[in-house]
Design a protein around this motif. Structure first.
Motif, mmCIF file in Angstrom:
data_model
loop_
_atom_site.group_PDB
_atom_site.id
_atom_site.type_symbol
_atom_site.label_atom_id
_atom_site.label_comp_id
_atom_site.label_asym_id
_atom_site.label_seq_id
_atom_site.Cartn_x
_atom_site.Cartn_y
_atom_site.Cartn_z
ATOM 1 N N THR A 274 59.209 23.315 -15.705
ATOM 2 C CA THR A 274 60.280 24.264 -16.000
ATOM 3 C C THR A 274 60.412 25.300 -14.892
ATOM 4 N N ARG A 275 61.646 25.775 -14.703
ATOM 5 C CA ARG A 275 61.897 26.809 -13.697
ATOM 6 C C ARG A 275 61.670 28.204 -14.258
ATOM 7 N N LEU B 35 54.698 11.647 -18.445
ATOM 8 C CA LEU B 35 56.027 12.235 -18.322
ATOM 9 C C LEU B 35 55.934 13.748 -18.497
ATOM 10 N N LYS B 36 56.455 14.470 -17.505
ATOM 11 C CA LYS B 36 56.565 15.924 -17.601
ATOM 12 C C LYS B 36 58.058 16.240 -17.574
ATOM 13 N N LEU B 37 58.580 16.642 -18.718
ATOM 14 C CA LEU B 37 60.015 16.849 -18.838
ATOM 15 C C LEU B 37 60.526 17.823 -17.791
ATOM 16 N N LEU C 5 67.244 8.142 -18.665
ATOM 17 C CA LEU C 5 66.075 7.981 -19.541
ATOM 18 C C LEU C 5 65.405 9.323 -19.782
ATOM 19 N N ARG C 6 64.840 9.504 -20.958
ATOM 20 C CA ARG C 6 64.192 10.768 -21.298
ATOM 21 C C ARG C 6 62.800 10.573 -21.918
ATOM 22 N N MET D 242 67.388 23.415 -21.859
ATOM 23 C CA MET D 242 66.279 24.168 -22.458
ATOM 24 C C MET D 242 65.426 23.217 -23.288
ATOM 25 N N ALA D 243 64.114 23.381 -23.197
ATOM 26 C CA ALA D 243 63.171 22.519 -23.918
ATOM 27 C C ALA D 243 62.382 23.339 -24.914
ATOM 28 N N ASP D 244 62.361 22.865 -26.151
ATOM 29 C CA ASP D 244 61.513 23.447 -27.201
ATOM 30 C C ASP D 244 60.203 22.675 -27.176
#
Length: 425
Positions: free
Chosen positions: A236-237, A155-157, A52-53, A209-211
């Motif tokens: 994010t890392r 939700l925190k991607l 799930l996203r 990678m997230a835009d």
């Protein structure tokens, strides 16, 4: 549809009711009580599903109730406990109590489970109330109500790399040039309204990678897309800071760099320490070279990669540099870091809360309190013996005396929870 924040209602299953029954075997005179206990109600359990996203499913179903336990039966048979209600959520979901703001669970790893609403225990059957003074009681309990609450899901991607920067600096174009993602790209601000994810494949190495939607000044206070954007940066890392080095919209690249980092710091101090790479975009335009020289003079010590997302100039070099840096960072997602404090026991001389409170609603006396309200809900009011037991417990808790002090007289109405009684001297 991408949904990253919803409010839902969850309720654990009620416990089953206890039974009133007696043994009736032919050759067992005065056999005694044989009513079994009720079964336990099911819990509402959230489980992380890496497939799930988004939280979009919760837009269409907002009430989740676990099944109740079975009632007790005769011959001392206890009711079966109910199965838990399993609700699947995407990785990166934070569950927050909507009334108190308390974080109930932070779910980040596939298969991670958390009980969000506990089921109630089963009520006791009359077999539990037998005493030498009353060997054949007609007393049983109703099942305990399951826990119920409204919760907020955020939700925190979880992505290895987050692309940050002002609107229209080329984040979506960069994502589209290195992944199979197809974000919306257009020549106006805030084209990207929701985060887009893509996998960068470099052969033996790959990363997510997230835009992320563009930032503007005041985003830490919720201005523009504000918190909707900043929430996702926390997971994010590595941050890739995309800057329009050609200053197409007339903004200053140096000021853009400092302003974005100020917003990150004001939202969460930990983001200031997050590793960051600067991607100087639009270097194919003539004004970019001079702006880059000035940027490097005024912002020393920052790693800058010259790229053009539109022509893919320098993009592969940037991606390999990102992959090299990721190999030096922790593998697991960057969840909010909590300093590990030494375990210490703190003793406080606090006064215990009152077991109940009494107030007036016009002519009705209202007795409120978690303990007393649970007691009345678990009392079988259809049984004379159970009602007498409830009255004795009320007296032992001091409810009768407290009502008298508040002016209650014979025949007055008393409300406890959803039930009303007549006060009898």
């Amino acid at each position: 549809m991408f949904v990253d924040q919803v409010r839902i209602y969850v309720k654990g299953g009620d416990g089953g009711n206890g039974a009133v029954s007696f043994r009736r075997e032919k050759y067992v005179p005065l056999g005694g009580p044989a009513g079994g206990d009720g079964g336990r109600g099911g819990d509402v359990v959230f489980v992380v599903d890496e497939g799930l996203r988004t939280l979009v499913d919760f837009r269409y179903q907002k009430h989740f109730k676990a099944p109740r336990g079975e009632n007790g039966r005769n011959k001392g048979q206890h009711g079966a406990g109910a199965e838990d209600l399993v609700v699947r959520v995407p990785p990166g979901t934070t569950v927050i109590d909507d009334d108190t703001g308390e974080v109930i669970a932070d779910l980040v790893e596939n298969g991670q489970r958390a009980v969000i609403a506990k089921g109630g225990r089963g009520g006791r059957g009359n077999i539990r109330f037998a005493t030498p003074a009353n060997p054949a009681p007609h007393i049983s309990e109703n099942g305990e109500p399951g826990q119920e609450r409204y919760v907020r899901l955020e939700l925190k991607l979880i992505a290895d790399v987050g692309l940050v920067g002002y609107p229209s600096v080329g984040k979506s174009t960069l994502l589209a040039s290195v992944t199979a993602a197809k974000p919306k790209i257009a020549a106006y601000h805030f084209t990207t309204l929701t985060p887009n994810l893509g996998v960068v494949d470099l052969g033996e190495r790959s990363f997510v990678m997230a835009d992320l939607p563009g930032l503007i000044e005041g985003a830490h206070e919720g201005v523009g897309l504000g918190h909707q954007f900043l929430r996702h940066v926390e997971r994010t890392r590595l941050i890739v800071h995309v800057i329009d080095m050609a200053a197409v919209d007339g903004r200053d690249p140096v000021e853009d760099f400092h302003q974005i980092n100020r917003e990150l710091k004001l939202y969460n101090l930990k983001l200031e320490e997050r590793p960051q790479i600067v991607a100087a975009n639009k270097m194919d335009l003539p004004e970019a070279k001079e702006n880059l020289r000035r940027f490097q003079e005024l912002v020393p010590g920052v790693t800058v990669y010259e790229i053009s997302a539109a022509t893919r100039q320098g993009v592969q070099e940037l991606m390999h540099a990102v992959a090299d840096l990721l190999e030096t960072l922790p593998d697991k997602p960057a969840v909010e870091e909590v300093a590990e404090a030494e375990e210490r026991v703190v003793f406080r001389a606090e006064k215990e809360p009152e077991p109940f409170e009494i107030s007036r609603d016009n002519e009705v006396y209202v007795v409120s309190g978690e303990k007393i309200e649970k007691l009345v809900r678990m009392t079988n009011l259809n049984s004379y013996d159970s009602v007498q037991r409830f009255a004795r417990m009320m007296r032992s808790m001091g409810v009768d005396e407290a009502l008298r002090k508040h002016g209650a007289k014979d025949g007055d109405t008393v409300r406890i929870g959803d039930f009303e009684f007549e006060f009898v001297e």
